[in-house]
Design a protein around this motif. Structure first.
Motif: not given
Lengths: 114, 115
Positions: A31, A48, A50, A94, A97-98, A103, B37, B97-99, B101, B103
């Motif tokens: 990711y 982004y 994946m 990161r 993928q969770g 990160q 952070y 929690a999604g794949t 996701s 920040l």
């Protein structure tokens, strides 16, 4: 050393002149993402990815493009920069993928568009 | 959609004072992760802590401590006996929690510690 690198770190350019900000990570992370940081707005996600050849829009994708041809690289492309894209840009990666995974951020690229 | 609010834009303290940075979040998901952070004047983002939604235990790391309260949707950060080196912008962030996701960041709190 595990890290995310970005180049250039500082860039001043003019409206309409295409530019690319490179991002590379050496942690074999699936990711990767780009954020921009603006005063009073925090950081917002631009795009982004994946995995290789899998990219999608974040919250503020207008005026940007990305590609993911290799796992380690995720360049950010501004085809026709405008002054409202003056900002501090961060690349991040990161593991997996969770959302649980931390990160790792690059050092940032400060872009000024005149 | 999720949201993170850091109502304190800027805080100034004198060295050795304790200071608490507030973070309030919004999400409808039951599984989520909270992060802090630090961004020192040099500009990089430094990871401080991650907490998942099922773990409400407070955490202490040296002079830093974090208070997670689901009842008030808050994840506050306290620096005890602040030092000049703590001067930075601090961001609170939320991830689901999604794949895919991302920040979601708050707007940050600038902490200035003076002698």
């Amino acid at each position: 050393e595990a890290q995310v690198t970005q180049n250039p770190r500082y860039l001043i350019t003019v409206t309409g002149k295409k530019l690319t900000v490179t991002c590379s990570q050496n942690m074999n992370h699936e990711y990767m993402s780009w954020y921009r940081q603006d005063p009073g707005l925090g950081l917002r996600q631009i795009y982004y990815s994946m995995n290789v050849e899998v990219t999608d829009k974040g919250d503020v994708p207008e005026g940007y493009k990305v590609s993911r041809k290799e796992k380690r690289n995720f360049p950010l492309i501004l085809e026709s920069p405008s002054p409202n894209q003056t900002s501090l840009y961060f690349c991040a990666s990161r593991l997996g993928q969770g959302g649980y995974n931390e990160q790792f951020f690059g050092p940032g690229t400060r872009l000024t568009v005149l | 959609a999720q949201k993170v609010t850091q109502a304190q834009t800027e805080i100034s303290v004198v060295e050795k004072e304790d200071v608490t940075l507030d973070c309030v979040y919004e999400t409808r998901d039951t599984t989520y992760y909270l992060f802090w952070y630090k961004q020192p004047p040099s500009g990089e983002l430094v990871f401080l802590i991650r907490r998942n939604s099922f773990d409400e235990q407070n955490e202490i790391s040296g002079r830093y401590s974090w208070n997670f309260q689901k009842s008030t949707s808050s994840f506050n950060f306290t620096i005890t006996a602040s030092q000049v080196v703590d001067s930075a912008v601090y961001f609170c962030a939320l991830s689901l929690a999604g794949t895919a996701s991302k920040l979601t960041f708050g707007t940050g709190t600038r902490l200035q510690v003076t002698l």
